[in-house]
Design a protein around this motif. Structure first.
Motif, short mmCIF file in Angstrom:
data_model
loop_
_atom_site.label_atom_id
_atom_site.label_comp_id
_atom_site.label_asym_id
_atom_site.label_seq_id
_atom_site.Cartn_x
_atom_site.Cartn_y
_atom_site.Cartn_z
N UNK A 96 63.96 50.01 37.16
CA UNK A 96 64.55 49.01 36.26
C UNK A 96 66.02 48.73 36.60
N UNK A 97 66.59 49.49 37.53
CA UNK A 97 68.00 49.30 37.91
C UNK A 97 68.15 48.00 38.70
N UNK A 257 79.18 46.61 37.76
CA UNK A 257 78.46 47.82 38.16
C UNK A 257 78.75 49.03 37.27
N UNK A 258 77.71 49.82 37.03
CA UNK A 258 77.90 51.12 36.38
C UNK A 258 78.37 52.16 37.38
N UNK A 259 77.93 51.97 38.64
CA UNK A 259 78.28 52.95 39.67
C UNK A 259 78.51 52.21 40.99
N UNK A 395 69.96 57.01 42.92
CA UNK A 395 70.37 56.53 41.58
C UNK A 395 69.29 55.64 40.97
N UNK A 396 68.72 54.76 41.81
CA UNK A 396 67.70 53.84 41.31
C UNK A 396 66.43 54.58 40.92
N UNK A 397 66.09 55.63 41.68
CA UNK A 397 64.90 56.42 41.34
C UNK A 397 65.13 57.21 40.06
N UNK A 406 70.53 50.54 34.95
CA UNK A 406 71.87 50.61 35.52
C UNK A 406 72.09 49.52 36.55
N UNK A 407 73.35 49.13 36.69
CA UNK A 407 73.76 48.22 37.76
C UNK A 407 74.44 49.06 38.84
#
Lengths: 449, 449
Positions: A96-97, A257-259, A395-397, A406-407
């Motif tokens: 969902x990122x 972005x979050x990260x 991060x995406x996983x 998250x972005x």
């Protein structure tokens, strides 16, 4: 038709100032020291090898520094660079990122390096300098400076680590196509090179040795200056064009972005992407910054914060940085641009003060991430950049597990067209996770000046 | 700050239809003939190796053909591509001409080839095909089809001319990174390959032989089709996205080219750029179209207009085209993509009817032009594309003499990152202008079917 992949800026929307993070950092790093006197260096100590325009930037506390028109004119040959939304990668990961990447491989040299090479060539040109020397390992930096010198009509001499000179003849040819002279290092042209060759005639060379040779060459000739592709404050400054554009692009896309994730070798790629976002973080905005280094050269995660030389022989000022020791010889991983014992002092200070996280990843994992990325997004990444891809995928996983939207932004600092022998080795199953020796690291750290 | 270098289109401005020049040509070329019966072929003759979607396009007389949404979605990963104004080159040449170039090297494979590879993979995918075979010489086409197959989840087998397989391992690695199987040709996997190896076990291969092998492989398996990277009508059709974008970009820049220049090998690159401008020419607009070929393989300037095979062994339909004879073996110039004996029948007809001019240029001249271009504009061009650069420079220099302010457009079909051994040879003075033998050409033309 689905939504767009690219967030583009027009040439007119390109930032016209660099961001100098020294204006906003809660704590500045301790100053560089003269290698002989161990006293803080002044502008005059640097004037033998750098033009005053760059020395002023190195020490400036001004928040914004205008980019000269002549530099903007060259930047616009390929800038602004695209910000991509990795929609195909997101789907493949079932996350969902939202994953974004800022792609610097569109520069003619294929990486972010020309952002500072062009600026450095310009300031040297207007100072009356006729010739620049530099070092290069994998060849990204040497190509960039060769390109920049051809734009400004300067001679360019590149000391190329001998093992790369022999293994990467195409990078050498690219520099020569841009008009540069490329010399395998160690060479007999400098005292530093001759000394090393006398001890070991078959020496394969290292970035530290090549720096020593390039500095010695520049110091010996009044028409010649030296140019460094990372680590120093002014280099990080020039790279902030990357993060400033990315911020404009996120504003256009109406998100943030979050990260922010980037690979670190000398630190200028990461700094360029991240510093403009850290400005927001200093002002209270929530954004994580993650520096990714190879497990084979873990400067932030295993190094010591101390004064150390930037080169092997000990010609450079002492910089206050995380370091593995200037005698540390990293194993021969394919991400040659990340095989450096030290790191930009500004970035080190920010890491120490908790504004930046660090993680180390292994070589086989980064190539697996790179191939997954290439088969979804098309672009074959440089092994250096693949370090950032690996952590962005992780991060995406994690978002797939947690359900968080998250972005994620990572820096795709360059393409891998000159790294295909490494891909070949990976695909043929010949690539291994090479480890440094703990004893060697301890020995190297024990020799800190 | 001076004026802009790039004319950009947003993804939303990308054309959504291909232009089919067959709708507007004053004379269509004679139809392809069955190699055995010598009768015009019908769709059913092609169905063994092509999907019906492509066969329909091959024979269509509709002026506009919608680009499927799934193809547009992939195109948008790198399209629209930039139209550059070569302001630095203009200054270096001191020409009053305006030089523009359309740059296709921004595709992940580094050339224009993915424009048709993606479309071909898509039409095969929806026809239920699981696997594509093709040939590649220098590797541009093989990389593009490998990329396209990875996007659509198809297997890809590339027969790579053996001498390139051995000399260009990095191109092979790129295809493998995209998941393709790469086989040096001639191989023992096909009857065509075995027959050639029996006669000459050390055969270096040729594009014609590799086509024979790929076609035989595809015809033998119902789940497999064959894919050709140039020459055919549907390939030229897919490439018109290039010229259609360029026309939009010239409209944005409020100008129009006096002359459009492209290199020709099989003809799809040139056709893609030029056909949309020829549509205007049919309607009375004054625009010159110049096809540039190597003196070592002068299909238009020295070939004969006749029916000939597309491959060496004689498996393909007979195409009506300018040809040097399917047995013609061009000297080993570095622009491997231009070493083809024939040329797209549509383009040949347009040349015959006077809508297109042709000029042949020598290898050392094109590398001189390429290096001049790279040092001004930054981008290192593919040797194929350098043919167009050479003629664009000549046009601009003629304008310097005449004082004319012509608008010149050329196609920069790809970058030269995989051609650096050729640049190395050129810069070291080892490159020569290789000539074909007149006797060999006469012999080859004498064997026309």
């Amino acid at each position: 038709m689905s939504e767009e992949y690219k967030v583009l800026l027009s040439e007119k929307e390109m930032p016209t100032r660099w961001y100098n993070i020294q204006a906003d950092m809660p704590h500045l790093p301790p100053p560089p020291l003269h290698p002989a006197t161990k006293q803080p260096i002044g502008p005059e100590d640097l004037a033998a090898i750098f033009p005053m325009g760059l020395i002023e930037q190195e020490m400036s506390r001004e928040r914004w520094i205008d980019i000269p028109g002549e530099v903007l004119d060259v930047y616009r040959l390929w800038r602004p660079t695209p910000l991509y939304r990795a929609r195909r990668l997101e789907k493949a990961l079932e996350t969902p990122a939202a994953i974004y990447y800022k792609y610097e491989g569109v520069s003619p040299a294929g990486s972010h390096k020309p952002n500072t090479a062009v600026a450095q060539a310009y300031y040297n040109k207007i100072a009356g300098i006729k010739r620049l020397t530099t070092e290069t390992g994998a060849g990204q930096w040497g190509s960039a400076l060769s390109l920049a010198c051809s734009f400004f009509g300067l001679e360019c001499t590149v000391y190329m680590v001998r093992v790369s000179y022999e293994q990467k003849p195409y990078r050498r040819s690219l520099m020569e196509a841009y008009g540069a002279s490329v010399i395998p290092s160690p060479s007999s042209r400098t005292a530093a090179g001759r000394e090393i060759l006398a001890r070991d005639p078959d020496c394969l060379g290292s970035l530290g040795i090549a720096i020593s040779e390039a500095v010695e060459d520049a110091a010996a000739r009044p028409d010649t200056n030296y140019s460094l592709g990372s680590v120093l404050n002014h280099v990080c400054l020039h790279q902030t064009i990357v993060g400033l554009e990315a911020k404009e692009q996120f504003a256009k896309a109406n998100t943030y972005p979050d990260v922010v994730i980037g690979c670190v070798g000398g630190g200028s790629n990461f700094s360029g992407l991240v510093f403009p976002f850290l400005q927001d973080k200093f002002n209270g905005r929530k954004v994580r910054a993650v520096a990714v280094e190879p497990t084979a050269c873990p400067t932030l995660t295993r190094g010591r914060l101390a004064y150390d030389f930037g080169d092997t022989v000990g010609l450079t000022p002492l910089l206050h940085m995380y370091t593995l020791g200037h005698n540390f010889m990293p194993p021969g991983i394919h991400a040659g641009g990340l095989r450096y014992h030290g790191l930009a002092p500004l970035l080190c200070q920010l890491y120490r003060d908790g504004y930046v996280e660090a993680v180390a990843v292994a070589q086989t994992d980064i190539f697996a991430a790179a191939v997954l990325f290439a088969r979804q997004e098309g672009i074959l990444p440089a092994p250096e950049s693949a370090h950032a891809i690996k952590v962005a995928i992780d991060e995406a996983l994690a978002c797939r597990e947690s359900g968080e939207k998250k972005v994620i932004l990572f820096g795709l600092s360059g393409h891998g067209h000159f790294d295909l022998s490494a891909y070949d080795a990976y695909l043929a199953g010949r690539l291994e996770d090479v480890a440094y020796s703990e004893e060697e690291l301890a020995r190297s750290l024990a020799t800190l000046p």
